[in-house]
Design a protein around this motif. Structure first.
Motif, PDB file in Angstrom:
ATOM      1  N   VAL A 170      50.368  45.141  -7.864  1.00  0.00           N
ATOM      2  CA  VAL A 170      49.668  45.830  -6.774  1.00  0.00           C
ATOM      3  C   VAL A 170      48.343  45.132  -6.477  1.00  0.00           C
ATOM      4  CG1 VAL A 170      48.626  47.997  -6.029  1.00  0.00           C
ATOM      5  CG2 VAL A 170      50.745  48.020  -7.356  1.00  0.00           C
ATOM      6  N   LYS A 171      48.079  44.916  -5.201  1.00  0.00           N
ATOM      7  CA  LYS A 171      46.815  44.327  -4.752  1.00  0.00           C
ATOM      8  C   LYS A 171      46.008  45.402  -4.027  1.00  0.00           C
ATOM      9  CE  LYS A 171      49.107  41.457  -2.206  1.00  0.00           C
ATOM     10  NZ  LYS A 171      49.479  40.356  -1.282  1.00  0.00           N
ATOM     11  N   PRO A 172      44.713  45.181  -3.818  1.00  0.00           N
ATOM     12  CA  PRO A 172      43.947  46.097  -2.957  1.00  0.00           C
ATOM     13  C   PRO A 172      44.601  46.194  -1.582  1.00  0.00           C
ATOM     14  CG  PRO A 172      42.471  44.631  -4.140  1.00  0.00           C
ATOM     15  CD  PRO A 172      43.866  44.121  -4.403  1.00  0.00           C
ATOM     16  N   ALA A 173      44.532  47.349  -0.973  1.00  0.00           N
ATOM     17  CA  ALA A 173      45.248  47.599   0.284  1.00  0.00           C
ATOM     18  C   ALA A 173      44.887  46.600   1.378  1.00  0.00           C
ATOM     19  CB  ALA A 173      44.969  49.026   0.749  1.00  0.00           C
ATOM     20  N   SER A 174      43.648  46.137   1.411  1.00  0.00           N
ATOM     21  CA  SER A 174      43.217  45.229   2.479  1.00  0.00           C
ATOM     22  C   SER A 174      43.816  43.838   2.355  1.00  0.00           C
ATOM     23  CB  SER A 174      41.684  45.127   2.491  1.00  0.00           C
ATOM     24  OG  SER A 174      41.214  44.615   1.253  1.00  0.00           O
ATOM     25  N   GLN A 175      44.512  43.552   1.265  1.00  0.00           N
ATOM     26  CA  GLN A 175      45.115  42.233   1.082  1.00  0.00           C
ATOM     27  C   GLN A 175      46.571  42.172   1.534  1.00  0.00           C
ATOM     28  OE1 GLN A 175      44.424  40.554  -2.825  1.00  0.00           O
ATOM     29  NE2 GLN A 175      42.306  41.278  -2.898  1.00  0.00           N
ATOM     30  N   TYR A 176      47.084  43.267   2.083  1.00  0.00           N
ATOM     31  CA  TYR A 176      48.444  43.277   2.612  1.00  0.00           C
ATOM     32  C   TYR A 176      48.428  42.944   4.102  1.00  0.00           C
ATOM     33  CZ  TYR A 176      50.022  45.207  -1.825  1.00  0.00           C
ATOM     34  OH  TYR A 176      50.314  45.374  -3.157  1.00  0.00           O
ATOM     35  N   ASP A 177      49.600  42.667   4.649  1.00  0.00           N
ATOM     36  CA  ASP A 177      49.692  42.254   6.053  1.00  0.00           C
ATOM     37  C   ASP A 177      49.347  43.381   7.012  1.00  0.00           C
ATOM     38  OD1 ASP A 177      50.482  39.603   5.513  1.00  0.00           O
ATOM     39  OD2 ASP A 177      52.567  40.220   5.242  1.00  0.00           O
ATOM     40  N   THR A 178      49.649  44.617   6.637  1.00  0.00           N
ATOM     41  CA  THR A 178      49.417  45.745   7.543  1.00  0.00           C
ATOM     42  C   THR A 178      48.675  46.845   6.807  1.00  0.00           C
ATOM     43  OG1 THR A 178      51.680  46.416   6.984  1.00  0.00           O
ATOM     44  CG2 THR A 178      51.349  45.406   9.136  1.00  0.00           C
ATOM     45  N   PHE A 179      47.489  47.181   7.311  1.00  0.00           N
ATOM     46  CA  PHE A 179      46.689  48.242   6.697  1.00  0.00           C
ATOM     47  C   PHE A 179      45.755  48.850   7.735  1.00  0.00           C
ATOM     48  CE2 PHE A 179      44.304  44.290   6.186  1.00  0.00           C
ATOM     49  CZ  PHE A 179      43.020  44.647   6.578  1.00  0.00           C
ATOM     50  N   ASP A 180      45.232  49.997   7.404  1.00  0.00           N
ATOM     51  CA  ASP A 180      44.231  50.666   8.241  1.00  0.00           C
ATOM     52  C   ASP A 180      43.049  50.997   7.337  1.00  0.00           C
ATOM     53  OD1 ASP A 180      42.816  51.963  10.185  1.00  0.00           O
ATOM     54  OD2 ASP A 180      44.167  53.683  10.357  1.00  0.00           O
TER      55      ASP A 180
END
Length: 236
Positions: free
Chosen positions: A38-48
């Motif tokens: 698991v990575k921090p959410a901001s490191q994925y392609d789609t996030f808010d």
């Protein structure tokens, strides 16, 4: 004639038993099942990201069985879309997901909630999910009553290994888990024009209600196309 009737009855019973056997086999056999770290959410392609609330939510779908072969059962082949939901709390207060609603919104604005273990079990093991249904058999055999089964062990194991392990996102931490959405009735590709919508997230102390999170999947599709285009061409 009596022998003929007995043979027909036996053949019918054997055919019925074959239909009632589980329709699914092990999808990932042997070895320890591990999802990507698991990575921090901001490191994925789609996030808010909500900077004022210090919370970011990402939604990472898996639409190719090869990309999530750690699952024990073939969910994608049975019309389910696994989505890894990642919540990062950069604030100083814990966040509660107890009341959260995480929905798949199709391009036609169909609102699809996350499937429960029972929903998944019914769809993957269809013939085992008929509750209290009596199937008539040729005389003199009595009807067979099919009872509602417990959830298949592999579904429970996948939920335990890859689902959310709690509903609290502690301060300065990340919580993630896979949810499954039944998208079989949607146009293909189901992700085109769709979005992931999360509402009713609030601080654990109940003093702060967060605005809803909206994550467009067209951005994720574009990122996958870009990754594919950047791959080196195969050698001739």
């Amino acid at each position: 004639m009596a022998l003929l009737n007995l043979s027909s009855s036996l053949a019918f019973r054997l055919s019925l038993l074959a239909l009632l056997l589980p329709a699914c086999t092990d999808y990932a056999a042997g070895g320890e099942k591990k999802a990507p770290p698991v990575k921090p959410a901001s490191q994925y392609d789609t996030f808010d990201a909500h900077p004022k609330e210090n919370v970011t939510i990402a939604a990472e779908p898996c639409d190719d069985p090869k990309d999530c072969s750690f699952f024990r059962l073939p969910y994608i082949q049975h019309g389910f879309l696994p989505i890894r939901v990642v919540i990062t709390n950069d604030g100083d207060r814990a966040v509660s997901l107890d009341d959260a609603r995480m929905q798949f919104i199709s391009a036609n604005r169909d609102v699809i909630p996350a499937a429960t273990d029972d929903d998944i079990n019914r769809k993957l093991f269809l013939m085992k999910s008929v509750k209290g249904t009596k199937i008539p058999l040729p005389a003199p055999l009595p009807p067979i009553t099919i009872h509602h089964p417990s959830v298949d062990k592999k579904i429970l194991e996948d939920n335990n290994d890859f689902g959310f392990q709690g509903t609290v996102v502690n301060a300065h931490s990340t919580l993630a888990g896979y949810l499954f959405y039944d998208v079989q009735a949607l146009n293909d590709p189901a992700l085109k024009g769709a979005e992931f919508y999360v509402k009713m997230v609030h601080s654990l102390d109940g003093k702060q209600n967060f605005f809803s999170f909206t994550i467009p999947f067209d951005k994720w599709l574009a990122a996958q196309d870009k990754k594919e285009a950047s791959k080196p061409a195969p050698a001739k």
